[in-house]
Design an enzyme around this catalytic site. Sequence first.
Site, mmCIF file in Angstrom:
data_model
loop_
_atom_site.group_PDB
_atom_site.id
_atom_site.type_symbol
_atom_site.label_atom_id
_atom_site.label_comp_id
_atom_site.label_asym_id
_atom_site.label_seq_id
_atom_site.Cartn_x
_atom_site.Cartn_y
_atom_site.Cartn_z
ATOM 1 N N CYS A 1 3.054 -8.213 -9.430
ATOM 2 C CA CYS A 1 3.351 -9.235 -10.426
ATOM 3 C C CYS A 1 4.666 -8.903 -11.139
ATOM 4 C CB CYS A 1 2.281 -9.391 -11.498
ATOM 5 S SG CYS A 1 0.666 -9.779 -10.827
ATOM 6 N N ARG B 1 7.908 -8.730 -6.268
ATOM 7 C CA ARG B 1 6.732 -8.060 -6.835
ATOM 8 C C ARG B 1 5.445 -8.857 -6.630
ATOM 9 N NH1 ARG B 1 8.268 -4.165 -10.592
ATOM 10 N NH2 ARG B 1 6.187 -4.247 -11.472
ATOM 11 N N TRP C 1 0.868 -11.567 -7.876
ATOM 12 C CA TRP C 1 0.270 -10.993 -6.664
ATOM 13 C C TRP C 1 -1.187 -10.798 -7.026
ATOM 14 C CZ3 TRP C 1 -2.372 -6.544 -5.198
ATOM 15 C CH2 TRP C 1 -2.422 -6.290 -3.830
ATOM 16 N N ASN D 1 0.993 -7.941 -16.188
ATOM 17 C CA ASN D 1 1.100 -7.230 -14.918
ATOM 18 C C ASN D 1 0.250 -5.975 -15.044
ATOM 19 O OD1 ASN D 1 1.950 -5.913 -12.564
ATOM 20 N ND2 ASN D 1 3.749 -5.057 -13.568
ATOM 21 N N GLY D 2 -0.730 -5.829 -14.142
ATOM 22 C CA GLY D 2 -1.596 -4.657 -14.204
ATOM 23 C C GLY D 2 -3.038 -5.060 -13.937
ATOM 24 N N GLU E 1 7.365 5.227 11.100
ATOM 25 C CA GLU E 1 8.123 4.300 10.264
ATOM 26 C C GLU E 1 8.460 3.024 11.047
ATOM 27 O OE1 GLU E 1 8.592 3.895 7.297
ATOM 28 O OE2 GLU E 1 10.399 2.694 7.070
ATOM 29 N N LYS F 1 7.253 -0.704 9.945
ATOM 30 C CA LYS F 1 8.209 -1.802 9.731
ATOM 31 C C LYS F 1 7.788 -3.028 10.510
ATOM 32 C CE LYS F 1 9.713 -0.792 6.958
ATOM 33 N NZ LYS F 1 9.624 0.405 6.216
ATOM 34 N N GLU G 1 4.383 -4.704 9.184
ATOM 35 C CA GLU G 1 4.355 -5.341 7.859
ATOM 36 C C GLU G 1 5.155 -6.629 7.798
ATOM 37 O OE1 GLU G 1 5.697 -2.969 4.538
ATOM 38 O OE2 GLU G 1 7.338 -2.128 5.667
ATOM 39 N N HIS H 1 -4.196 11.672 24.607
ATOM 40 C CA HIS H 1 -5.519 11.885 24.011
ATOM 41 C C HIS H 1 -6.168 10.574 23.558
ATOM 42 C CE1 HIS H 1 -4.998 16.187 24.212
ATOM 43 N NE2 HIS H 1 -3.799 16.045 23.673
ATOM 44 N N LYS I 1 6.323 -5.453 -3.388
ATOM 45 C CA LYS I 1 7.276 -4.352 -3.306
ATOM 46 C C LYS I 1 6.779 -3.094 -4.023
ATOM 47 C CE LYS I 1 11.214 -2.550 -2.184
ATOM 48 N NZ LYS I 1 11.311 -2.106 -0.783
HETATM 49 O O1 M6R Z 1 7.850 2.461 -4.142
HETATM 50 P P1 M6R Z 1 7.185 3.465 -3.253
HETATM 51 O O2 M6R Z 1 8.145 4.178 -2.379
HETATM 52 O O3 M6R Z 1 6.305 4.420 -3.995
HETATM 53 O O4 M6R Z 1 6.260 2.587 -2.313
HETATM 54 C C1 M6R Z 1 5.419 3.153 -1.352
HETATM 55 C C2 M6R Z 1 4.924 2.116 -0.390
HETATM 56 O O5 M6R Z 1 4.202 1.129 -1.050
HETATM 57 C C3 M6R Z 1 6.076 1.464 0.382
HETATM 58 O O6 M6R Z 1 6.845 2.403 1.056
HETATM 59 C C4 M6R Z 1 5.529 0.440 1.396
HETATM 60 O O7 M6R Z 1 4.815 1.082 2.396
HETATM 61 C C5 M6R Z 1 6.669 -0.391 1.976
HETATM 62 N N1 M6R Z 1 6.265 -1.769 2.062
HETATM 63 C C6 M6R Z 1 7.088 0.061 3.328
HETATM 64 O O8 M6R Z 1 8.075 -0.719 3.884
#
Ligand code: M6R
Length: 612
Positions: free
Chosen positions: A2, A27, A74, A100-101, A485, A489, A492, A508, A607
């Site tokens: 949010c 956010r 969100w 927010n929270g 990673e 990517k 997501e 395995h 984010k």
């Molecule tokens: O802000 P942060 O680095 O603590 O966030 C951690 C994860 O939420 C963040 O890396 C998330 O996995 C991303 N969407 C990856 O692209």
Amino acid sequence: MCGIVAYLGDRNAFEVIIKGLKRLEYRGYDSSGIALSADNQLKLYKKTGKVSELESFTNSEDLNGGTGIGHTRWATHGEPTDNNAHPHLSFDGTLGIIHNGIIENYASLKQELLNKGYEFKSDTDSEVVIHFIEDIRKNNNCKLDEAVRLALSKVIGAYAIVIIDRNDPSRLIAARKGSPLVIGVGKGEYFLASDATPIIEYTNEVVYLNDFEIAIVCREGLTLKNMEDVESSPYIQKIDMELDAIEKGGFKHFMLKEIFEQPKSIGDAMRGRLNAAEGQLALGGIRDYLNRLISADRIIVLACGTSWHAGLVAEYFFEEWCRIPVEVEYASEFRYRNPIIKEGDVIIAISQSGETADTLAAIELAKSKGAIIFGVVNAVGSSIPRATHVGAYIHAGPEIGVASTKAFTSQVTVLSMIAMIVSYKKGTISETSYHELLVELETIPEKVQIALGLDQRSQSIARSFMNATNFLYLGRGYNFPVALEGALKLKEISYIHAEGYPAAEMKHGPIALIDEEMPVVVIATNDSSYEKIISNIQEVKARKGKVIAIVTEGDEVIPRLADYVLEVPKTHEALMPLVSVIPLQLLSYYIADLRGCNVDQPRNLAKSVTVE
Ligand code: M6R
């Protein structure tokens, strides 16, 4: 999760807020809303969907007024609907809130209010707070800021809130615990937001609200008080952020812009810290506790998501160069165990946003057990740097695309510098190797620039695989975290199932998945496990899998085995993740874009994950 924005001053509040909400959409983006105070009324506009839908919805409205609050959501409590969108009004309609929270004890508070005859229009925890404040204000016949203070003393959970009063448009009340809130200070005007991006085009003077602080924002000035009702003067800081950094600058998406920014962002992570020609490397921010790191018996890395992957790369650095054992922990698991932290342990917490709730909670737990915490964070002034003992900012600049790209490479850069310093001071690395590493690290921005030349090739490979339903990513050694990673990517932003594996683990289990439909991305740069990874590629080919190989320039063997090849420049094995991740970022970006996905705001994600 949010984003919140509020404005008080002579400008048109709606315009300031809607622009700010667009900046904060990373956010949360399932619904949004604005409440404006005008003519002794609170005008409320709420809409499911993106902020642009709220904007179209309000097109024909009279949107005057110089005080207002806005929110982009969100969803946590209650589905994304118009009713559940913020702002929420108090039962009598005099007060409005953005939040927010998460309010953990909302159910018991709600029951209390229901018993008193209050009715609710939404399923949210936030609406409970504003009814509760209204109730306290009436019962105690007190001022709004006092009612907020009394209410918050009974609220359990995390919040950044801003409250508007229909009968007093010259004032906003804000408070924070666990969720960020920045107040921009202009001339006779104030901007409140979850981060500084909605503020910087108006002022660079800001106050970061601390946990348990309440801000009384009036045209005449800003007053802070704590939960014990003790007033304090706001500490105004100047922030250094350019407007260009938060705009797309001609790119189709923020993610693509951020991928292309990496030569610069990696350079910025080293700026003023590394000078290979003079053999200099120093990170001022960690100096005070550097000896603790040098003498550490063990390092525990705490992070989530992409930051956790950067932590995995750092595990190799610290173990190989510094000979310190490292454990890389998901902050979300660590915080719910009863972890063993001994005297000689040092924690490194990594976060782009500096607001991730799980990482923050894990830090607090480690601190309570006496640990020293180093932070490696991007967002300046965010919660994690304030919770850690020392730290180094990565200086990647604002990262707006939900999929993290430039933060990863800057985190790895900063972590490599920390490990280089520690190994040098500890004497676990030779003088020659140390200097070679410094020189090589300095060349990374230009190597990343060359790797970005794979843009068109990645796009064309993406075309061949845009309809795949599964992907496997394999890597060994330093390239294993890169495989994780790459898979993260892809899944997501394109919603294609993808798994990252250490290449040797394939036999395995995952090998059972391989058939002619299965694209397998193998990070097969020319390093100490080169021969082994060739065998892994052959195992995939023997089962008719389609191999997309990331290879070192000049490789003549793998191109004969793989179906598709992406060549990256040669670098030191340890620094290869900084280069080999680039084609993976490009590939996932183009697959997602070709599939018509919302690259910057993928479904269900936000984010900064400020909820558990
Ligand atoms: O802000 P942060 O680095 O603590 O966030 C951690 C994860 O939420 C963040 O890396 C998330 O996995 C991303 N969407 C990856 O692209």
